[in-house]
Design an enzyme around this catalytic site. Sequence first.
Site, PDB file in Angstrom:
ATOM      1  N   THR A 159       7.093 -10.796  16.448  1.00  0.00           N
ATOM      2  CA  THR A 159       6.232  -9.783  17.207  1.00  0.00           C
ATOM      3  C   THR A 159       6.951  -8.589  17.646  1.00  0.00           C
ATOM      4  O   THR A 159       7.918  -8.405  17.831  1.00  0.00           O
ATOM      5  CB  THR A 159       5.591 -10.639  18.192  1.00  0.00           C
ATOM      6  OG1 THR A 159       6.595 -11.033  18.864  1.00  0.00           O
ATOM      7  CG2 THR A 159       4.670 -11.265  17.715  1.00  0.00           C
ATOM      8  N   PRO A 160       6.013  -7.361  17.959  1.00  0.00           N
ATOM      9  CA  PRO A 160       6.676  -6.083  18.483  1.00  0.00           C
ATOM     10  C   PRO A 160       6.811  -6.086  20.068  1.00  0.00           C
ATOM     11  O   PRO A 160       6.356  -6.975  20.457  1.00  0.00           O
ATOM     12  CB  PRO A 160       5.447  -5.045  17.904  1.00  0.00           C
ATOM     13  CG  PRO A 160       4.243  -6.007  17.916  1.00  0.00           C
ATOM     14  CD  PRO A 160       4.407  -7.305  17.741  1.00  0.00           C
ATOM     15  N   ASN A 162       4.997  -3.838  22.071  1.00  0.00           N
ATOM     16  CA  ASN A 162       3.968  -3.261  22.722  1.00  0.00           C
ATOM     17  C   ASN A 162       3.282  -3.960  23.757  1.00  0.00           C
ATOM     18  O   ASN A 162       2.663  -3.556  24.728  1.00  0.00           O
ATOM     19  CB  ASN A 162       3.209  -2.117  21.882  1.00  0.00           C
ATOM     20  CG  ASN A 162       2.328  -3.071  20.937  1.00  0.00           C
ATOM     21  OD1 ASN A 162       2.871  -3.961  20.340  1.00  0.00           O
ATOM     22  ND2 ASN A 162       1.460  -2.365  20.679  1.00  0.00           N
ATOM     23  N   HIS A 163       2.878  -5.345  23.202  1.00  0.00           N
ATOM     24  CA  HIS A 163       2.189  -6.134  23.955  1.00  0.00           C
ATOM     25  C   HIS A 163       2.882  -7.550  24.079  1.00  0.00           C
ATOM     26  O   HIS A 163       2.696  -8.336  23.125  1.00  0.00           O
ATOM     27  CB  HIS A 163       0.617  -6.498  23.580  1.00  0.00           C
ATOM     28  CG  HIS A 163      -0.370  -5.308  23.635  1.00  0.00           C
ATOM     29  ND1 HIS A 163      -0.617  -4.981  24.883  1.00  0.00           N
ATOM     30  CD2 HIS A 163      -0.777  -4.604  22.879  1.00  0.00           C
ATOM     31  CE1 HIS A 163      -1.515  -3.987  24.954  1.00  0.00           C
ATOM     32  NE2 HIS A 163      -1.641  -3.658  23.636  1.00  0.00           N
ATOM     33  N   GLU A 258       0.126  -7.307  10.063  1.00  0.00           N
ATOM     34  CA  GLU A 258      -0.639  -6.204  11.007  1.00  0.00           C
ATOM     35  C   GLU A 258       0.348  -5.078  11.268  1.00  0.00           C
ATOM     36  O   GLU A 258       1.296  -5.132  12.184  1.00  0.00           O
ATOM     37  CB  GLU A 258      -1.083  -7.129  12.379  1.00  0.00           C
ATOM     38  CG  GLU A 258      -1.868  -8.337  11.833  1.00  0.00           C
ATOM     39  CD  GLU A 258      -3.181  -7.974  11.399  1.00  0.00           C
ATOM     40  OE1 GLU A 258      -3.598  -6.898  11.294  1.00  0.00           O
ATOM     41  OE2 GLU A 258      -3.984  -8.856  10.661  1.00  0.00           O
ATOM     42  N   ARG A 291      -0.325   1.401  21.681  1.00  0.00           N
ATOM     43  CA  ARG A 291      -1.167   0.409  21.134  1.00  0.00           C
ATOM     44  C   ARG A 291      -1.309   1.042  19.542  1.00  0.00           C
ATOM     45  O   ARG A 291      -1.471   2.062  19.220  1.00  0.00           O
ATOM     46  CB  ARG A 291      -2.563   0.464  21.670  1.00  0.00           C
ATOM     47  CG  ARG A 291      -2.403   0.223  22.776  1.00  0.00           C
ATOM     48  CD  ARG A 291      -3.833  -0.092  23.725  1.00  0.00           C
ATOM     49  NE  ARG A 291      -4.658  -1.173  23.078  1.00  0.00           N
ATOM     50  CZ  ARG A 291      -5.595  -1.690  23.501  1.00  0.00           C
ATOM     51  NH1 ARG A 291      -6.360  -1.004  24.434  1.00  0.00           N
ATOM     52  NH2 ARG A 291      -6.425  -2.788  22.863  1.00  0.00           N
ATOM     53  N   CYS A 292      -1.283  -0.151  18.728  1.00  0.00           N
ATOM     54  CA  CYS A 292      -1.505   0.115  17.240  1.00  0.00           C
ATOM     55  C   CYS A 292      -2.821   0.841  17.270  1.00  0.00           C
ATOM     56  O   CYS A 292      -2.979   1.637  16.127  1.00  0.00           O
ATOM     57  CB  CYS A 292      -1.435  -1.175  16.391  1.00  0.00           C
ATOM     58  SG  CYS A 292      -2.635  -2.418  17.004  1.00  0.00           S
ATOM     59  N   GLU A 386       2.448   8.148  12.437  1.00  0.00           N
ATOM     60  CA  GLU A 386       2.015   7.604  13.938  1.00  0.00           C
ATOM     61  C   GLU A 386       3.011   7.937  14.707  1.00  0.00           C
ATOM     62  O   GLU A 386       4.250   7.895  14.632  1.00  0.00           O
ATOM     63  CB  GLU A 386       2.105   5.943  13.455  1.00  0.00           C
ATOM     64  CG  GLU A 386       1.882   5.138  14.864  1.00  0.00           C
ATOM     65  CD  GLU A 386       1.962   3.667  14.500  1.00  0.00           C
ATOM     66  OE1 GLU A 386       2.965   3.258  14.190  1.00  0.00           O
ATOM     67  OE2 GLU A 386       0.957   2.770  15.098  1.00  0.00           O
ATOM     68  N   ARG A 447     -12.137  -4.665  20.925  1.00  0.00           N
ATOM     69  CA  ARG A 447     -12.433  -5.764  19.952  1.00  0.00           C
ATOM     70  C   ARG A 447     -12.607  -7.050  21.155  1.00  0.00           C
ATOM     71  O   ARG A 447     -12.326  -7.051  22.483  1.00  0.00           O
ATOM     72  CB  ARG A 447     -11.311  -5.956  19.233  1.00  0.00           C
ATOM     73  CG  ARG A 447     -10.013  -6.320  20.192  1.00  0.00           C
ATOM     74  CD  ARG A 447      -8.755  -6.276  19.292  1.00  0.00           C
ATOM     75  NE  ARG A 447      -8.430  -7.676  18.825  1.00  0.00           N
ATOM     76  CZ  ARG A 447      -7.079  -7.990  18.469  1.00  0.00           C
ATOM     77  NH1 ARG A 447      -6.048  -7.369  18.881  1.00  0.00           N
ATOM     78  NH2 ARG A 447      -6.998  -9.151  17.760  1.00  0.00           N
TER      79      ARG A 447
HETATM   80  P1  NAD Z   1       8.903  -2.985  14.644  1.00  0.00           P
HETATM   81  O1  NAD Z   1       8.388  -3.076  13.106  1.00  0.00           O
HETATM   82  O2  NAD Z   1      10.154  -1.943  14.683  1.00  0.00           O
HETATM   83  O3  NAD Z   1       9.561  -4.315  15.057  1.00  0.00           O
HETATM   84  C1  NAD Z   1       8.636  -5.534  15.145  1.00  0.00           C
HETATM   85  C2  NAD Z   1       9.365  -6.841  14.885  1.00  0.00           C
HETATM   86  O4  NAD Z   1      10.328  -6.895  13.869  1.00  0.00           O
HETATM   87  C3  NAD Z   1      10.425  -6.905  15.928  1.00  0.00           C
HETATM   88  O5  NAD Z   1      10.402  -8.337  16.435  1.00  0.00           O
HETATM   89  C4  NAD Z   1      11.767  -6.544  15.200  1.00  0.00           C
HETATM   90  O6  NAD Z   1      12.731  -7.331  15.926  1.00  0.00           O
HETATM   91  C5  NAD Z   1      11.486  -7.211  13.797  1.00  0.00           C
HETATM   92  N1  NAD Z   1      12.354  -6.863  12.850  1.00  0.00           N
HETATM   93  C6  NAD Z   1      12.991  -5.723  12.828  1.00  0.00           C
HETATM   94  N2  NAD Z   1      13.815  -5.683  11.625  1.00  0.00           N
HETATM   95  C7  NAD Z   1      13.262  -6.744  10.646  1.00  0.00           C
HETATM   96  C8  NAD Z   1      13.324  -7.240   9.274  1.00  0.00           C
HETATM   97  N3  NAD Z   1      14.244  -6.694   8.742  1.00  0.00           N
HETATM   98  N4  NAD Z   1      12.696  -8.235   8.958  1.00  0.00           N
HETATM   99  C9  NAD Z   1      11.640  -8.601   9.798  1.00  0.00           C
HETATM  100  N5  NAD Z   1      11.436  -8.364  11.164  1.00  0.00           N
HETATM  101  C10 NAD Z   1      12.138  -7.265  11.754  1.00  0.00           C
HETATM  102  O7  NAD Z   1       7.917  -2.649  15.491  1.00  0.00           O
HETATM  103  P2  NAD Z   1       7.853  -2.146  17.004  1.00  0.00           P
HETATM  104  O8  NAD Z   1       8.518  -1.013  17.299  1.00  0.00           O
HETATM  105  O9  NAD Z   1       8.433  -3.380  17.777  1.00  0.00           O
HETATM  106  O10 NAD Z   1       6.277  -2.053  17.435  1.00  0.00           O
HETATM  107  C11 NAD Z   1       5.598  -0.938  17.194  1.00  0.00           C
HETATM  108  C12 NAD Z   1       4.596  -0.770  15.722  1.00  0.00           C
HETATM  109  O11 NAD Z   1       4.040  -2.169  15.664  1.00  0.00           O
HETATM  110  C13 NAD Z   1       3.941   0.219  15.618  1.00  0.00           C
HETATM  111  O12 NAD Z   1       3.992   0.720  14.412  1.00  0.00           O
HETATM  112  C14 NAD Z   1       2.615  -0.303  15.946  1.00  0.00           C
HETATM  113  O13 NAD Z   1       1.444   0.401  15.692  1.00  0.00           O
HETATM  114  C15 NAD Z   1       2.478  -1.567  15.142  1.00  0.00           C
HETATM  115  N6  NAD Z   1       1.841  -2.532  15.837  1.00  0.00           N
HETATM  116  C16 NAD Z   1       0.695  -3.141  14.984  1.00  0.00           C
HETATM  117  C17 NAD Z   1      -0.453  -4.066  15.575  1.00  0.00           C
HETATM  118  C18 NAD Z   1      -1.581  -4.125  14.718  1.00  0.00           C
HETATM  119  O14 NAD Z   1      -1.987  -5.468  15.101  1.00  0.00           O
HETATM  120  N7  NAD Z   1      -1.732  -3.643  13.200  1.00  0.00           N
HETATM  121  C19 NAD Z   1      -0.317  -4.495  16.761  1.00  0.00           C
HETATM  122  C20 NAD Z   1       0.679  -3.754  17.553  1.00  0.00           C
HETATM  123  C21 NAD Z   1       1.787  -3.050  16.813  1.00  0.00           C
END
Ligand code: NAD
Length: 485
Positions: A159-160, A162-163, A258, A291-292, A386, A447
Amino acid sequence: ILVAAQHGQPASALHQPMRVAGKLVDNDRRIEVYNPYTNALLGTIAKATVEDVRSVFHQAKTYKSTLTRYQRNQILLRASQLLREHADIISDLITAESGLCKKDTMYEVGRACDVFLFAANQALVDDGQVFSCDLTPHGKQRKVFTLREPLLGAISAITPFNHPLNQVAHKVAPSIATNNRMVLKPSEKTPFSALLLADILYEAGLPPEMFSVITGDPREIADEMLINADMDLVTFTGGVQIGKYIAGKAVYKRQVLELGGNDPLIVMEDADLEEATTLAVSGSYKNSGQRCTAVKRMIVHEAVADEFVRLLTEKTKAIKYGNPMNGNTDMGTVIDEAAAISFEQKVNDAIKCGAQLIVGNIREGALYSPTVLDHVPYDCTLVAEETFGPVSPVIRCRDIDDAIRISNSTPYGLSSAVCTNRLDYITRFVAELEVGTVNVREVPGYRLELTPFGGIKDSGLGYKEGVLEAMKSFCNTKTYSLPWD
Ligand code: NAD
């Protein structure tokens, strides 16, 4: 974590080990987590090794849940109730680790409660199907039934930031509702709310083998989360770049991805501009624009663009940003200073490409002010990629063809908002926008936690989230047939 918080300590002040099948598992390696607003050290988490990850997945796969639908319903309801009871403390914790303001984090806790409530309700529903077999001349007197079963292996969830709570809730609640076992790796930037959620679920009566949280450096452990032999499915929410890496790495694993978005708010010449600018402001600055489905581009008909920008600027200036712990603050920090610097640079680049800065672009550490730009070229980096922060770039368009062309011009396809009352426009937007969602006179992020949610193109492979769809992805469908004379 809750107990510490109830005794007046910051909920994360202590070092937090991992939660592995209900046990606290630690090692002597540490990751430090900082409060983005104060820059104070918030706490430390364990840094898992690849061996740790293998052991957790093995334990998860070995366990087979026998919870009835009723028992799953009760655990999920109890979790929802516990979250609600401790909402204020939990929101303090999310605010401390993410810099998101209290208004945003209280809202987030409320959303997570909804996720567990909807999952509890769905746990009671048997969505099996029945097919009669005497439908054709060569048919038989039989019936085919479908049955959804949990996966054989564990689910890997990533998970990311942002939430920090709600993204985790959207993974684990459907997993519990379908009797699966999940191993979660939260963002190393915001790990505490995920660890806290594990404690709450154990407290709610979840058999601990059904949920483990491991923490660590993705450069060391992420690959194991994608290829481990005891795992059948990876569910990932995060950026496009890592999502595509996962798509290539997690070979012969089911994948729910996602990814990022670049959602437009499209405003046509007949729109109610008061309403459109209210939506613009909330879609752009809520959750510090992270937020995405935040509004990342405003595509406005040239006939109303001057008035739109005037109202947008007025409402942007009214946003109180600053100390995220202050209950009156409308917007806290972004995730870290590096992110804030990147927005500043992208805005400066857009200005060089001809955009006009109307208000904002002020930075102090990880605080970045709500920012409005007008006359933004649709193909400059600020809007072609983005921008995951509180920026409102206005792109002017000539007509509906132009609006649709600009909207579809990026590789993303998550959600969208359209402000118009004209049915001919609405039907074209619904048909022609290349996105997963079209919200008419609502922000792109609108949503229910229950409804299908997710994007196409670079925003996702088309498998949806939302409690209902996630439950479907987390199951194997088995058919069985019986004689039916
Ligand atoms: P990110 O992609 O940098 O990181 C997300 C997760 O991936 C973290 O837990 C990170 O530790 C992990 N990660 C890092 N390297 C990895 C690898 N090589 N393999 C697998 N996992 C790895 O994202 P972020 O900066 O935490 O979050 C922001 C992004 O998330 C934005 O682009 C946003 O739009 C997106 N997002 C999408 C949704 C959706 O539902 N579509 C929802 C929320 C956020």
